[in-house]
Write an enzyme that holds these catalytic residues in place. Structure first.
Site, PDB file in Angstrom:
ATOM      1  N   GLU A  17      97.179  87.420 141.703  1.00  0.00           N
ATOM      2  CA  GLU A  17      96.308  87.978 142.747  1.00  0.00           C
ATOM      3  C   GLU A  17      96.087  86.947 143.857  1.00  0.00           C
ATOM      4  OE1 GLU A  17      93.212  90.804 141.904  1.00  0.00           O
ATOM      5  OE2 GLU A  17      91.753  89.341 142.601  1.00  0.00           O
ATOM      6  N   THR A  48      93.524  91.292 147.519  1.00  0.00           N
ATOM      7  CA  THR A  48      92.169  91.866 147.490  1.00  0.00           C
ATOM      8  C   THR A  48      91.750  92.340 148.889  1.00  0.00           C
ATOM      9  OG1 THR A  48      91.033  89.779 147.887  1.00  0.00           O
ATOM     10  CG2 THR A  48      91.493  90.350 145.598  1.00  0.00           C
ATOM     11  N   GLY A 108      83.759  98.631 145.482  1.00  0.00           N
ATOM     12  CA  GLY A 108      83.177  97.479 146.181  1.00  0.00           C
ATOM     13  C   GLY A 108      81.750  97.285 145.706  1.00  0.00           C
ATOM     14  N   ASP A 109      81.227  96.080 145.882  1.00  0.00           N
ATOM     15  CA  ASP A 109      79.855  95.800 145.446  1.00  0.00           C
ATOM     16  C   ASP A 109      78.864  96.301 146.493  1.00  0.00           C
ATOM     17  OD1 ASP A 109      80.275  94.686 142.929  1.00  0.00           O
ATOM     18  OD2 ASP A 109      80.899  92.783 143.837  1.00  0.00           O
ATOM     19  N   HIS A 152      80.417  97.322 133.158  1.00  0.00           N
ATOM     20  CA  HIS A 152      80.054  97.054 134.548  1.00  0.00           C
ATOM     21  C   HIS A 152      78.553  96.750 134.608  1.00  0.00           C
ATOM     22  CE1 HIS A 152      79.028  97.995 138.751  1.00  0.00           C
ATOM     23  NE2 HIS A 152      80.217  97.486 138.987  1.00  0.00           N
ATOM     24  N   GLN A 179      88.321  93.368 134.515  1.00  0.00           N
ATOM     25  CA  GLN A 179      87.549  92.220 134.997  1.00  0.00           C
ATOM     26  C   GLN A 179      87.961  91.018 134.134  1.00  0.00           C
ATOM     27  OE1 GLN A 179      86.146  90.405 137.082  1.00  0.00           O
ATOM     28  NE2 GLN A 179      84.341  91.640 137.550  1.00  0.00           N
ATOM     29  N   LYS A 275      96.252  79.780 144.744  1.00  0.00           N
ATOM     30  CA  LYS A 275      96.638  78.423 144.315  1.00  0.00           C
ATOM     31  C   LYS A 275      98.041  78.467 143.718  1.00  0.00           C
ATOM     32  CE  LYS A 275      91.913  77.047 143.142  1.00  0.00           C
ATOM     33  NZ  LYS A 275      90.960  77.192 142.047  1.00  0.00           N
TER      34      LYS A 275
HETATM   35  P1  FAD Z   1      83.097 102.544 140.033  1.00  0.00           P
HETATM   36  O1  FAD Z   1      84.217 102.915 139.130  1.00  0.00           O
HETATM   37  O2  FAD Z   1      82.665 103.542 141.041  1.00  0.00           O
HETATM   38  O3  FAD Z   1      81.872 102.168 139.071  1.00  0.00           O
HETATM   39  C1  FAD Z   1      80.719 101.517 139.571  1.00  0.00           C
HETATM   40  C2  FAD Z   1      79.546 101.788 138.624  1.00  0.00           C
HETATM   41  O4  FAD Z   1      79.140 103.143 138.752  1.00  0.00           O
HETATM   42  C3  FAD Z   1      79.867 101.598 137.139  1.00  0.00           C
HETATM   43  O5  FAD Z   1      78.712 101.120 136.523  1.00  0.00           O
HETATM   44  C4  FAD Z   1      80.182 103.013 136.657  1.00  0.00           C
HETATM   45  O6  FAD Z   1      79.955 103.190 135.270  1.00  0.00           O
HETATM   46  C5  FAD Z   1      79.216 103.842 137.505  1.00  0.00           C
HETATM   47  N1  FAD Z   1      79.675 105.206 137.818  1.00  0.00           N
HETATM   48  C6  FAD Z   1      80.911 105.581 138.207  1.00  0.00           C
HETATM   49  N2  FAD Z   1      80.922 106.892 138.474  1.00  0.00           N
HETATM   50  C7  FAD Z   1      79.645 107.351 138.281  1.00  0.00           C
HETATM   51  C8  FAD Z   1      78.998 108.622 138.395  1.00  0.00           C
HETATM   52  N3  FAD Z   1      79.684 109.708 138.773  1.00  0.00           N
HETATM   53  N4  FAD Z   1      77.666 108.683 138.125  1.00  0.00           N
HETATM   54  C9  FAD Z   1      76.966 107.593 137.722  1.00  0.00           C
HETATM   55  N5  FAD Z   1      77.525 106.381 137.587  1.00  0.00           N
HETATM   56  C10 FAD Z   1      78.848 106.260 137.857  1.00  0.00           C
HETATM   57  N6  FAD Z   1      85.683  94.194 145.117  1.00  0.00           N
HETATM   58  C11 FAD Z   1      86.032  94.107 146.423  1.00  0.00           C
HETATM   59  O7  FAD Z   1      85.178  94.188 147.300  1.00  0.00           O
HETATM   60  N7  FAD Z   1      87.344  93.921 146.784  1.00  0.00           N
HETATM   61  C12 FAD Z   1      88.348  93.816 145.880  1.00  0.00           C
HETATM   62  O8  FAD Z   1      89.528  93.639 146.246  1.00  0.00           O
HETATM   63  C13 FAD Z   1      88.013  93.901 144.482  1.00  0.00           C
HETATM   64  N8  FAD Z   1      88.963  93.831 143.520  1.00  0.00           N
HETATM   65  C14 FAD Z   1      88.611  93.982 142.198  1.00  0.00           C
HETATM   66  C15 FAD Z   1      89.613  93.974 141.218  1.00  0.00           C
HETATM   67  C16 FAD Z   1      89.280  94.114 139.861  1.00  0.00           C
HETATM   68  C17 FAD Z   1      90.376  94.089 138.812  1.00  0.00           C
HETATM   69  C18 FAD Z   1      87.917  94.260 139.481  1.00  0.00           C
HETATM   70  C19 FAD Z   1      87.547  94.382 138.033  1.00  0.00           C
HETATM   71  C20 FAD Z   1      86.921  94.287 140.451  1.00  0.00           C
HETATM   72  C21 FAD Z   1      87.249  94.166 141.802  1.00  0.00           C
HETATM   73  N9  FAD Z   1      86.271  94.218 142.816  1.00  0.00           N
HETATM   74  C22 FAD Z   1      86.624  94.105 144.141  1.00  0.00           C
HETATM   75  C23 FAD Z   1      84.852  94.368 142.457  1.00  0.00           C
HETATM   76  C24 FAD Z   1      84.413  95.873 142.391  1.00  0.00           C
HETATM   77  O9  FAD Z   1      84.445  96.412 143.688  1.00  0.00           O
HETATM   78  C25 FAD Z   1      83.004  95.900 141.811  1.00  0.00           C
HETATM   79  O10 FAD Z   1      83.023  95.537 140.449  1.00  0.00           O
HETATM   80  C26 FAD Z   1      82.200  97.183 142.018  1.00  0.00           C
HETATM   81  O11 FAD Z   1      80.844  96.908 141.684  1.00  0.00           O
HETATM   82  C27 FAD Z   1      82.630  98.365 141.173  1.00  0.00           C
HETATM   83  O12 FAD Z   1      83.808  98.894 141.601  1.00  0.00           O
HETATM   84  P2  FAD Z   1      84.536 100.071 140.759  1.00  0.00           P
HETATM   85  O13 FAD Z   1      85.692 100.523 141.560  1.00  0.00           O
HETATM   86  O14 FAD Z   1      84.761  99.659 139.365  1.00  0.00           O
HETATM   87  O15 FAD Z   1      83.363 101.196 140.810  1.00  0.00           O
END
Ligand code: FAD
Length: 292
Positions: A17, A48, A108-109, A152, A179, A275
């Site tokens: 990555e 990313t 995204g966060d 999560h 993660q 890196k």
């Molecule tokens: P989701 O799948 O939408 O889940 C988020 C939360 O909501 C979870 O707790 C889930 O259980 C809950 N949820 C989902 N659907 C529902 C629903 N219908 N009702 C109620 N709750 C629900 N961030 C960046 O900004 N840029 C990146 O490039 C990036 N790359 C990443 C790569 C990996 C491999 C990982 C693991 C994370 C990455 N992240 C990145 C961080 C990620 O954006 C965050 O962890 C974010 O908080 C959650 O994203 P998600 O797509 O998993 O969200």
């Protein structure tokens, strides 16, 4: 090349990555680092989007270059949090026009200052909404999503988290990347549970080589990952000696990967953080296993 065709193979697939530069002036140095990693010809490279402070505008350009200049399959990340449909649709059209075949769909966060009221006005609340948008675009992307062996941070419990993960897969995610984790048993346990829940897509194990002591706190804060005693001892012993810490961190990550492959986890994604030396060292540690 679609990643799904790589991920279904039985041999070890090692991917790396990278992240876009935080400032325009850093673009050239990031580009050089990315090229060095691409020269290792990993199974694929992901770029990313906005994570770690990187500017999202470069994600597409970097992903396109990796594929065009080095023939390495790429995975472009895309997030949807607080974006409008218009913006996301324009990004999807640009990915398509650039010939990107693989998209990692992420929510995204959520910025700390956003209220529930703000969130209810957003076009995309969860990543499943973005996955539907990608499917509706008819661009035929191979779509990936994130998963969390240690759940999560916003989830109430693992059962609920896995239920949401299944919805994501059912909406069109063809593979999942985890993660970071530092104890492989957490992954084995998670895999058992998601398979039981009917999630059958390939899961790529995300491994973060910790190469300096400062990274530890940040990694835990970002991921909430559990640090096994074996790892803590290593940081205690070598944390104040940068060269020794780097060597020990790479050895720990290599060990994790060997154990994963020995337990039939064939796809491993290394959070190589721009890196090339770290990526190169891990790959050479595994040269006979990879057949490279
Ligand atoms: P989701 O799948 O939408 O889940 C988020 C939360 O909501 C979870 O707790 C889930 O259980 C809950 N949820 C989902 N659907 C529902 C629903 N219908 N009702 C109620 N709750 C629900 N961030 C960046 O900004 N840029 C990146 O490039 C990036 N790359 C990443 C790569 C990996 C491999 C990982 C693991 C994370 C990455 N992240 C990145 C961080 C990620 O954006 C965050 O962890 C974010 O908080 C959650 O994203 P998600 O797509 O998993 O969200």
């Amino acid at each position: 090349m679609k990643l799904i065709d790589i991920l279904k193979q039985d041999k070890l697939s090692l991917s790396f990555e990278v992240f876009p530069p935080k400032t325009t002036s850093a673009f050239e140095s990031v580009k050089a680092a990315v090229e060095e990693i691409a020269e290792l010809h990993p199974a694929f490279m992901s770029v990313t989007y906005g994570a770690g402070g990187g500017t999202s505008q470069y994600t597409l350009e970097i992903a396109q270059n990796i594929k065009r200049l080095h023939g390495v399959p790429t995975l472009a990340h895309l997030t949807c949090v607080s974006s409008t449909k218009e913006t996301v649709r324009a990004k999807i059209a640009a990915l398509r026009a650039a010939g990107i075949e693989n998209v990692m769909a992420l929510r995204g966060d959520i910025p700390a200052d956003r209220t529930e009221e703000d969130r209810s006005a957003w076009d995309y609340r969860y990543v499943v909404d973005l996955i539907c948008e990608l499917k509706e675009s008819n661009a035929d992307f191979c779509i990936g999503g994130a998963c969390y062996p240690e759940i999560h941070p916003e989830s109430v419990n693992q059962k609920e988290d896995i239920k949401r993960l299944k919805e994501k897969v059912d909406a069109g995610c063809e593979f999942l990347t985890t993660q970071m984790f530092f104890d492989n048993h957490l992954l084995y346990n998670f895999l058992y549970k998601i398979r039981e829940a009917g999630i059958t897509v390939p899961v790529i194990a995300g491994i973060m080589p910790i190469t300096n002591a400062n990274q530890v706190e940040r990694a835990i804060k970002l991921s909430g990952s559990f640090m096994p005693q074996r790892f803590k001892s290593l940081v205690d012993k070598f944390g104040s000696d940068p060269a020794a810490m780097k060597q020990a961190g790479i050895a720990y990550a290599t060990d994790q990967i060997i154990d994963l492959f020995a337990n039939n986890v064939t796809n491993v994604h290394v959070y190589s953080m721009n890196k090339p030396d770290v990526a190169q060292k891990i790959q050479s540690n595994l040269s006979d296993i990879l057949g490279k």
